[in-house]
Design an enzyme around this catalytic site. Structure first.
Site, PDB file in Angstrom:
ATOM      1  N   LYS A   1     -16.443 -31.961 -12.521  1.00  0.00           N
ATOM      2  CA  LYS A   1     -14.958 -31.422 -11.894  1.00  0.00           C
ATOM      3  C   LYS A   1     -14.758 -31.186 -10.747  1.00  0.00           C
ATOM      4  CE  LYS A   1     -13.861 -30.265 -16.465  1.00  0.00           C
ATOM      5  NZ  LYS A   1     -12.829 -30.773 -17.329  1.00  0.00           N
TER       6      LYS A   1
ATOM      7  N   ASP B   1      -5.411 -38.124 -19.610  1.00  0.00           N
ATOM      8  CA  ASP B   1      -5.564 -36.992 -20.298  1.00  0.00           C
ATOM      9  C   ASP B   1      -4.286 -36.094 -20.579  1.00  0.00           C
ATOM     10  OD1 ASP B   1      -6.719 -34.884 -21.662  1.00  0.00           O
ATOM     11  OD2 ASP B   1      -7.814 -33.934 -20.003  1.00  0.00           O
TER      12      ASP B   1
ATOM     13  N   ASP C   1     -13.416 -35.802 -13.059  1.00  0.00           N
ATOM     14  CA  ASP C   1     -12.363 -35.172 -13.790  1.00  0.00           C
ATOM     15  C   ASP C   1     -11.351 -34.106 -12.698  1.00  0.00           C
ATOM     16  OD1 ASP C   1     -10.073 -34.242 -15.317  1.00  0.00           O
ATOM     17  OD2 ASP C   1     -11.730 -33.104 -16.742  1.00  0.00           O
TER      18      ASP C   1
ATOM     19  N   LYS D   1      -7.644 -35.552 -27.497  1.00  0.00           N
ATOM     20  CA  LYS D   1      -8.084 -34.339 -27.941  1.00  0.00           C
ATOM     21  C   LYS D   1      -7.619 -33.571 -29.166  1.00  0.00           C
ATOM     22  CE  LYS D   1      -9.454 -32.993 -23.301  1.00  0.00           C
ATOM     23  NZ  LYS D   1      -9.243 -32.215 -22.048  1.00  0.00           N
TER      24      LYS D   1
ATOM     25  N   GLU E   1     -10.398 -39.270 -14.122  1.00  0.00           N
ATOM     26  CA  GLU E   1      -9.688 -38.379 -15.500  1.00  0.00           C
ATOM     27  C   GLU E   1      -8.547 -37.966 -14.608  1.00  0.00           C
ATOM     28  OE1 GLU E   1     -10.041 -35.677 -19.140  1.00  0.00           O
ATOM     29  OE2 GLU E   1     -11.997 -36.605 -18.227  1.00  0.00           O
TER      30      GLU E   1
END
Length: 343
Positions: free
Chosen positions: A162, A240, A189, A264, A215
């Site tokens: 992250k 995403d 991400d 997701k 991402e």
């Protein structure tokens, strides 16, 4: 068969350590559970966490959506699977997580009605073990490197790193991990934290590193920036938050704004929505990541069945919530072997 009764309640599981991204900090996984009962004795479960920063939903709004909009179109109705799925999808606008909870419960009932495990109902003959990435939360570069090294020692060799610290240290964070752990696969991400210039600067600073993907570097609505990044990046770009449903996937892929799509269940409204996105990606020759929010065991299990049914379509799986719980629940419907799940 009809859906005769339902219960809505909350569950929670503490995390071993706080989960920190550019969007939020979480200390406990809290989720709404939907329990459906049929008149012939079947029981099915669905579940959804509240991820307001992504879907706009709270625990209270998920409960209200289920109680006041979704359950009224399910209770007492004959179990005609496609009809009930459509009723859930059209019960109210948005509220994708609430719809996902109802969707996975309906899929469970459909599989039970045919006396099949869900992965077989979805088309698989045998359950395929699923290997997940594991998250390294956002923090200081040295702390992230230390945490990443600990995860690798524990056998977790696919790390989602992250970033998005808004402090100019993101390239330093990733380089510290990449140079210390050359055997780890790194997925970066940003959770929409950068703009176009920041994204290109990061890519330039890290161009010599073997990163697996980046991402959602920019805000979801900025598809032109995402397109330019995809065009210029040596690393695959994963969309995403820019993709909630099949129409979003068509738009993003049609513009050449991503190389991969992160599906997701909480964004797309459940398994039916996920399958629709998979169809779009198949047409475009694009593979996907199967991702998740911080979720409870019920919704993670539904996603695992989907992953097991379509292993050729998911280049990456990011369902690491159970690995982040302080303690694994004793009644998990799957086994955990390092970063592999077995149904």
């Amino acid at each position: 068969m009809t859906i005769a009764d339902a219960r809505i309640y909350r569950g929670s599981l503490p995390l071993a350590t706080p989960f920190v991204t550019a969007l939020r900090r979480v200390d406990d996984v809290v989720f709404v559970v939907l329990e459906l009962h049929t008149d012939n004795g079947y029981i099915a479960y669905g579940s959804a966490p509240a991820t307001k920063a992504v879907t706009g939903e709270t625990l209270e709004s998920i409960e209200a959506s289920l109680r006041h909009h979704i359950l009224p179109v399910l209770l007492g109705r004959p179990f005609v699977f496609e009809t009930l799925l459509h009723a859930v999808t059209t019960a109210l606008p948005g509220n994708s997580s609430a719809k996902a909870a109802a969707d996975m419960a309906l899929y469970s009932l459909a599989a039970q009605e045919q006396n099949l495990p869900l992965y077989r109902y979805l088309g698989a003959k045998e359950p395929v073990p699923v290997t997940t990435a594991v998250t390294v939360s956002l923090g200081a570069p040295d702390a992230m490197r230390t945490k990443a090294a600990e995860l690798l020692r524990n056998g977790y060799d696919i790390l989602k790193v992250k970033v998005g610290g808004r402090d100019g240290l993101d390239a330093q964070r990733v380089r510290a991990i990449a140079e210390a752990l050359p055997d780890a696969q790194l997925l970066v991400d940003a959770n929409q934290a950068w703009d176009l210039r920041e994204s290109l600067d990061f890519i330039e600073q890290c161009s010599d590193l073997p990163l697996a993907l980046i991402e959602q570097p920019v805000p979801a609505a900025d598809l032109e920036a995402l397109r330019q990044i995809t065009e210029r990046s040596p690393f695959p770009i994963l969309a995403d938050e820019a993709v909630f449903d099949a129409e979003d996937a068509r738009r993003v892929l049609g513009k050449g704004a991503a190389n991969l799509i992160n599906i997701k269940l909480m964004k797309c409204g459940g398994l039916a929505g996920a399958l629709a996105i998979l169809d779009v990606c198949r047409v475009h020759g694009v593979q996907c990541m199967l991702g998740s929010m911080l979720e409870g065991p019920v919704s993670i299990t539904a996603a695992l069945h989907l992953a097991a049914a379509h292993p050729d379509r998911f280049a990456w799986v990011d369902l690491d919530s159970p690995l982040l719980y302080r303690t694994l629940p004793a009644d998990l419907p799957f086994t955990v072997e390092g970063n592999r799940y077995v149904l």
